[in-house]
Design a protein around this motif. Structure first.
Motif, PDB file in Angstrom:
ATOM      1  N   ASP A 179       0.947  13.229  -6.860  1.00  0.00           N
ATOM      2  CA  ASP A 179       0.387  11.914  -6.561  1.00  0.00           C
ATOM      3  C   ASP A 179       1.454  10.826  -6.593  1.00  0.00           C
ATOM      4  O   ASP A 179       1.208   9.705  -6.170  1.00  0.00           O
ATOM      5  CB  ASP A 179      -0.710  11.606  -7.589  1.00  0.00           C
ATOM      6  N   LEU A 180       2.636  11.167  -7.116  1.00  0.00           N
ATOM      7  CA  LEU A 180       3.686  10.180  -7.353  1.00  0.00           C
ATOM      8  C   LEU A 180       5.011  10.694  -6.796  1.00  0.00           C
ATOM      9  O   LEU A 180       5.395  11.831  -7.059  1.00  0.00           O
ATOM     10  CB  LEU A 180       3.830   9.927  -8.864  1.00  0.00           C
ATOM     11  N   ARG A 186      -2.931   1.556  -4.211  1.00  0.00           N
ATOM     12  CA  ARG A 186      -3.894   2.537  -3.711  1.00  0.00           C
ATOM     13  C   ARG A 186      -4.424   2.170  -2.321  1.00  0.00           C
ATOM     14  O   ARG A 186      -5.160   2.943  -1.728  1.00  0.00           O
ATOM     15  CB  ARG A 186      -5.067   2.669  -4.686  1.00  0.00           C
ATOM     16  N   GLY A 187      -4.048   0.980  -1.816  1.00  0.00           N
ATOM     17  CA  GLY A 187      -4.394   0.682  -0.428  1.00  0.00           C
ATOM     18  C   GLY A 187      -5.174  -0.581  -0.156  1.00  0.00           C
ATOM     19  O   GLY A 187      -5.497  -0.863   0.999  1.00  0.00           O
ATOM     20  N   ARG A 188      -5.515  -1.383  -1.190  1.00  0.00           N
ATOM     21  CA  ARG A 188      -6.245  -2.629  -0.965  1.00  0.00           C
ATOM     22  C   ARG A 188      -5.604  -3.741  -1.780  1.00  0.00           C
ATOM     23  O   ARG A 188      -5.617  -3.693  -3.009  1.00  0.00           O
ATOM     24  CB  ARG A 188      -7.720  -2.495  -1.382  1.00  0.00           C
ATOM     25  N   ASP A 189      -5.063  -4.758  -1.112  1.00  0.00           N
ATOM     26  CA  ASP A 189      -4.544  -5.888  -1.864  1.00  0.00           C
ATOM     27  C   ASP A 189      -5.701  -6.788  -2.295  1.00  0.00           C
ATOM     28  O   ASP A 189      -6.856  -6.573  -1.925  1.00  0.00           O
ATOM     29  CB  ASP A 189      -3.492  -6.665  -1.068  1.00  0.00           C
ATOM     30  N   VAL A 247      -2.201   6.786  -1.240  1.00  0.00           N
ATOM     31  CA  VAL A 247      -3.203   5.791  -0.866  1.00  0.00           C
ATOM     32  C   VAL A 247      -4.554   6.482  -0.681  1.00  0.00           C
ATOM     33  O   VAL A 247      -4.629   7.572  -0.109  1.00  0.00           O
ATOM     34  CB  VAL A 247      -2.782   5.081   0.445  1.00  0.00           C
ATOM     35  N   TRP A 248      -5.624   5.834  -1.164  1.00  0.00           N
ATOM     36  CA  TRP A 248      -6.964   6.360  -0.911  1.00  0.00           C
ATOM     37  C   TRP A 248      -7.305   6.173   0.564  1.00  0.00           C
ATOM     38  O   TRP A 248      -6.979   5.138   1.174  1.00  0.00           O
ATOM     39  CB  TRP A 248      -8.002   5.638  -1.769  1.00  0.00           C
ATOM     40  N   ASP A 249      -7.995   7.171   1.149  1.00  0.00           N
ATOM     41  CA  ASP A 249      -8.359   7.053   2.560  1.00  0.00           C
ATOM     42  C   ASP A 249      -9.597   6.162   2.726  1.00  0.00           C
ATOM     43  O   ASP A 249     -10.172   5.672   1.741  1.00  0.00           O
ATOM     44  CB  ASP A 249      -8.578   8.432   3.189  1.00  0.00           C
ATOM     45  N   ALA A 285       0.837  -1.195   0.000  1.00  0.00           N
ATOM     46  CA  ALA A 285       0.000   0.000   0.000  1.00  0.00           C
ATOM     47  C   ALA A 285       0.875   1.248   0.000  1.00  0.00           C
ATOM     48  O   ALA A 285       1.661   1.468   0.915  1.00  0.00           O
ATOM     49  CB  ALA A 285      -0.917  -0.004   1.222  1.00  0.00           C
ATOM     50  N   GLY A 286       0.757   2.035  -1.056  1.00  0.00           N
ATOM     51  CA  GLY A 286       1.444   3.311  -1.119  1.00  0.00           C
ATOM     52  C   GLY A 286       2.853   3.301  -1.655  1.00  0.00           C
ATOM     53  O   GLY A 286       3.417   4.377  -1.890  1.00  0.00           O
TER      54      GLY A 286
END
Length: 275
Positions: free
Chosen positions: A147-148, A186-189, A97-99, A74-75
């Motif tokens: 963003d990067l 983005r935060g979810r595997d 990462v999306w919150d 993530a991230g």
């Protein structure tokens, strides 16, 4: 021997990088690296952000297997890339990462149409997912320079250096074979996202429906029906020989080249016999 740390000493120049035994490499020996629309889109976005024009600096590193290790979480993507120095360089590519609130909206939107989950599980990212995320004011790909983030422990001040560029290529090819790669960043595997989608669908069941499972005999006539308004998943938009990218390279050689490269025309001929 200098008392200064290795990163403060003069760079090793005038020779090729040190060879890596069993290093991570891209399978594309020549031509375009991306084989799917989403990895091509990822590289195109990097071009728009001013990164892509310098990616070619790392192509030979990516093709010769100079990447010692690569981890996607993530991230961040963290890698070790072997250059001309004895110590591999540490590379980090960060993606915002999306919150929790943003992921909640994404999960609700994906769970509302099981076709998205089916497409991801079949190994493809449907183009419609970009429109879906746009409606949520989100983007699967880096949306802006902020963003990067990019960092490498090498002394080269150019961004990206060839070590970062090599990791971008390997990351793009990993996106080809695993559509969950960008979602992981983005935060979810894969496992966490699928579990949340299942929970989201379960929580959205109609409370007025009869309690308990329906008898099997009552479901046979519509067993193969999809959810209302959903479209059947399309096959992955990949080359016929994409499976060759997911198997270890055999030790056998074909005319001095890699066996998988020799097999690609055979796979294409089998997939398109009338061509």
């Amino acid at each position: 021997m200098s008392d200064r740390p290795f990163w403060a000493q003069e760079d090793f120049t005038g020779g090729p990088p040190r060879r890596v035994e069993g290093g991570i490499r891209i399978h594309a020996a020549a031509g375009a690296v991306a084989r799917t629309w989403w990895s091509a889109r990822f590289l195109a976005v990097l071009e728009q952000l001013g990164v892509g024009g310098r990616l070619s600096r790392g192509r030979s590193y990516a093709r010769s297997g100079q990447i010692v290790s690569l981890d996607v979480d993530a991230g961040a993507v963290v890698a070790l890339v072997q250059g001309t120095r004895p110590q591999p360089y540490r590379v980090r590519i960060g993606l915002r990462v999306w919150d929790k609130t943003q992921w909640r909206r994404v999960e609700q939107a994906l769970a509302a149409d099981a076709w998205y989950t089916a497409a991801l599980l079949s190994g493809t990212v449907p183009p419609e997912i970009e429109e879906l995320l746009d409606g949520l004011e989100l983007s699967l790909f880096p949306a802006a320079g902020a963003d990067l983030s990019q960092d490498c422990s090498c002394p080269d001040h150019t961004v990206p250096c060839k070590h970062l560029a090599a990791v971008f290529y390997v990351l793009a090819e990993r996106c080809d074979t695993d559509p969950f790669t960008l979602l992981t960043l983005r935060g979810r595997d894969r496992d966490a996202l699928l579990e949340r989608l299942r929970a989201e669908r379960d929580s959205g069941d109609d409370p007025s429906a009869p309690a308990g499972p329906a008898p099997l005999a009552d479901l046979l006539d519509r067993f193969w029906d999809g959810a209302a308004g959903s479209a059947p998943p399309r096959p992955p938009d990949t080359e016929p020989g994409a499976v060759l990218d997911q198997v270890p390279e055999p030790s056998l050689r074909a005319g001095g080249g890699r066996l998988t490269d020799a097999l690609r025309p055979v796979y294409r001929a089998l997939a398109h016999p009338d061509a």
